[in-house]
Each structure stands twice: as structure tokens, then as C-alpha cells.
Design a protein around this motif. Sequence first.
Motif, PDB file in Angstrom:
ATOM      1  N   LEU A   1      -6.639   4.733  -2.884  1.00  0.00           N
ATOM      2  CA  LEU A   1      -5.425   5.110  -2.157  1.00  0.00           C
ATOM      3  C   LEU A   1      -4.696   3.891  -1.597  1.00  0.00           C
ATOM      4  O   LEU A   1      -3.479   3.794  -1.706  1.00  0.00           O
ATOM      5  CB  LEU A   1      -5.766   6.057  -1.005  1.00  0.00           C
ATOM      6  CG  LEU A   1      -5.900   7.522  -1.323  1.00  0.00           C
ATOM      7  CD1 LEU A   1      -6.395   8.282  -0.103  1.00  0.00           C
ATOM      8  CD2 LEU A   1      -4.605   8.096  -1.825  1.00  0.00           C
ATOM      9  N   LEU A   2      -5.436   2.986  -0.973  1.00  0.00           N
ATOM     10  CA  LEU A   2      -4.842   1.829  -0.293  1.00  0.00           C
ATOM     11  C   LEU A   2      -5.625   0.570  -0.651  1.00  0.00           C
ATOM     12  O   LEU A   2      -6.458   0.105   0.125  1.00  0.00           O
ATOM     13  CB  LEU A   2      -4.849   2.052   1.223  1.00  0.00           C
ATOM     14  CG  LEU A   2      -4.194   3.334   1.724  1.00  0.00           C
ATOM     15  CD1 LEU A   2      -4.504   3.562   3.190  1.00  0.00           C
ATOM     16  CD2 LEU A   2      -2.699   3.306   1.482  1.00  0.00           C
TER      17      LEU A   2
ATOM     18  N   TRP B   1       2.036   1.556  -3.571  1.00  0.00           N
ATOM     19  CA  TRP B   1       0.891   1.963  -4.399  1.00  0.00           C
ATOM     20  C   TRP B   1       0.561   3.430  -4.171  1.00  0.00           C
ATOM     21  O   TRP B   1       0.310   4.164  -5.118  1.00  0.00           O
ATOM     22  CB  TRP B   1      -0.312   1.088  -4.078  1.00  0.00           C
ATOM     23  CG  TRP B   1      -1.563   1.487  -4.806  1.00  0.00           C
ATOM     24  CD1 TRP B   1      -2.443   2.453  -4.439  1.00  0.00           C
ATOM     25  CD2 TRP B   1      -2.048   0.954  -6.029  1.00  0.00           C
ATOM     26  NE1 TRP B   1      -3.462   2.546  -5.352  1.00  0.00           N
ATOM     27  CE2 TRP B   1      -3.245   1.645  -6.326  1.00  0.00           C
ATOM     28  CE3 TRP B   1      -1.604  -0.042  -6.889  1.00  0.00           C
ATOM     29  CZ2 TRP B   1      -3.991   1.346  -7.463  1.00  0.00           C
ATOM     30  CZ3 TRP B   1      -2.355  -0.327  -8.011  1.00  0.00           C
ATOM     31  CH2 TRP B   1      -3.536   0.372  -8.293  1.00  0.00           C
ATOM     32  N   PHE B   2       0.530   3.859  -2.906  1.00  0.00           N
ATOM     33  CA  PHE B   2       0.189   5.241  -2.569  1.00  0.00           C
ATOM     34  C   PHE B   2       1.123   6.214  -3.267  1.00  0.00           C
ATOM     35  O   PHE B   2       0.671   7.185  -3.866  1.00  0.00           O
ATOM     36  CB  PHE B   2       0.260   5.439  -1.051  1.00  0.00           C
ATOM     37  CG  PHE B   2      -0.109   6.819  -0.608  1.00  0.00           C
ATOM     38  CD1 PHE B   2      -1.434   7.164  -0.405  1.00  0.00           C
ATOM     39  CD2 PHE B   2       0.856   7.789  -0.401  1.00  0.00           C
ATOM     40  CE1 PHE B   2      -1.788   8.439  -0.005  1.00  0.00           C
ATOM     41  CE2 PHE B   2       0.524   9.071  -0.009  1.00  0.00           C
ATOM     42  CZ  PHE B   2      -0.806   9.401   0.190  1.00  0.00           C
TER      43      PHE B   2
ATOM     44  N   GLY C   1      -1.592   5.781  -6.107  1.00  0.00           N
ATOM     45  CA  GLY C   1      -2.742   6.064  -5.252  1.00  0.00           C
ATOM     46  C   GLY C   1      -3.090   7.527  -5.114  1.00  0.00           C
ATOM     47  O   GLY C   1      -4.262   7.909  -5.236  1.00  0.00           O
ATOM     48  N   ILE C   2      -2.103   8.350  -4.893  1.00  0.00           N
ATOM     49  CA  ILE C   2      -2.376   9.775  -4.704  1.00  0.00           C
ATOM     50  C   ILE C   2      -2.944  10.388  -5.976  1.00  0.00           C
ATOM     51  O   ILE C   2      -3.864  11.216  -5.928  1.00  0.00           O
ATOM     52  CB  ILE C   2      -1.120  10.531  -4.199  1.00  0.00           C
ATOM     53  CG1 ILE C   2      -1.481  11.929  -3.721  1.00  0.00           C
ATOM     54  CG2 ILE C   2      -0.049  10.594  -5.240  1.00  0.00           C
ATOM     55  CD1 ILE C   2      -2.232  11.958  -2.435  1.00  0.00           C
TER      56      ILE C   2
ATOM     57  N   ASN D   1       0.821  -1.211   0.000  1.00  0.00           N
ATOM     58  CA  ASN D   1       0.000   0.000   0.000  1.00  0.00           C
ATOM     59  C   ASN D   1       0.853   1.257   0.000  1.00  0.00           C
ATOM     60  O   ASN D   1       0.488   2.250  -0.634  1.00  0.00           O
ATOM     61  CB  ASN D   1      -0.953   0.005   1.193  1.00  0.00           C
ATOM     62  CG  ASN D   1      -2.216  -0.774   0.927  1.00  0.00           C
ATOM     63  OD1 ASN D   1      -2.646  -0.906  -0.216  1.00  0.00           O
ATOM     64  ND2 ASN D   1      -2.809  -1.301   1.975  1.00  0.00           N
ATOM     65  N   VAL D   2       1.976   1.229   0.685  1.00  0.00           N
ATOM     66  CA  VAL D   2       2.875   2.393   0.671  1.00  0.00           C
ATOM     67  C   VAL D   2       3.416   2.613  -0.742  1.00  0.00           C
ATOM     68  O   VAL D   2       3.420   3.740  -1.245  1.00  0.00           O
ATOM     69  CB  VAL D   2       4.027   2.216   1.691  1.00  0.00           C
ATOM     70  CG1 VAL D   2       5.089   3.277   1.495  1.00  0.00           C
ATOM     71  CG2 VAL D   2       3.487   2.240   3.111  1.00  0.00           C
TER      72      VAL D   2
END
Length: 132
Positions: free
Chosen positions: A113-114, A73-74, A78-79, A70-71
Amino acid sequence: MRTLLNVIWLVFAGIWLAMGYVLAGIVCCVLIITIPFGIASFRIAAYALWPFGRTVVRDPDAGALSAIGNVIWFVVAGIWLAIGHLLTSIPLFLSIIGIPLGLANLKLIPVSLLPLGARIVDTGDVEAFYRR
């Protein structure tokens, strides 16, 4: 009412969002190492097609790899996806019929985002999901 909103959503926004997420998922799956991101993109695409009556819940069994993914991806996607959903919800809010569609677009922001460790369930099945 849910079905009517889903059909209107599908025509005006859902099909385009879903096609974008499917394309991203295909690219991620071709690149082999990013297959988990591709699967998450396909999951978001399904949610983008039919968002009314469904919601995103966090899987309590998701581990550290989901958090690390997730980090990544973000930072990478994601952002930008969240900003895109936010900006495309603004024109939807300009008409009375578009307000629920704008809210559905905003509802896609947390999962965009996640996405790893997130599950999409029917609204009525949230309690059953956590009881399992």
C-alpha cells in the motif's frame, strides 16, 4: 522453522509474487520518472521472496516526497495490490499448512500500500534500526 516456511512460501507463492513485482519494477525504471516506484517494487520483490523472519518498519527520516509518492502509489497501484494480496491469502487459509502462508501474504499488504519510506529489516534488528 523460519527457513522451512520460507522454502514452502517460495515454491507456492513467493516466486510468482516476486516475478510480478520485478516486472513492475522494470517497467517503472524504463519510464524514468517512476524510478523511485521501481526501486520500491524491487524492495517488495525481495521481501516477497523470503518474508518469514523479516518485517517492515517505517523510516522516520522519510520526508514529504515519500508521502506524496505514497499517495500517488496508493491511488494507482497500492489499493489493487492490497486487494490482490487479500484475495490470494484466502485460498492459503483453507489448509492447515497454508495458514502461515496466508498470514505472510497479509503481511505484504502494508508495504504494497505505502512502499516509499518503508524499510525491510530482520525481525531481530527492528530496535537497532530505530536506535540509529
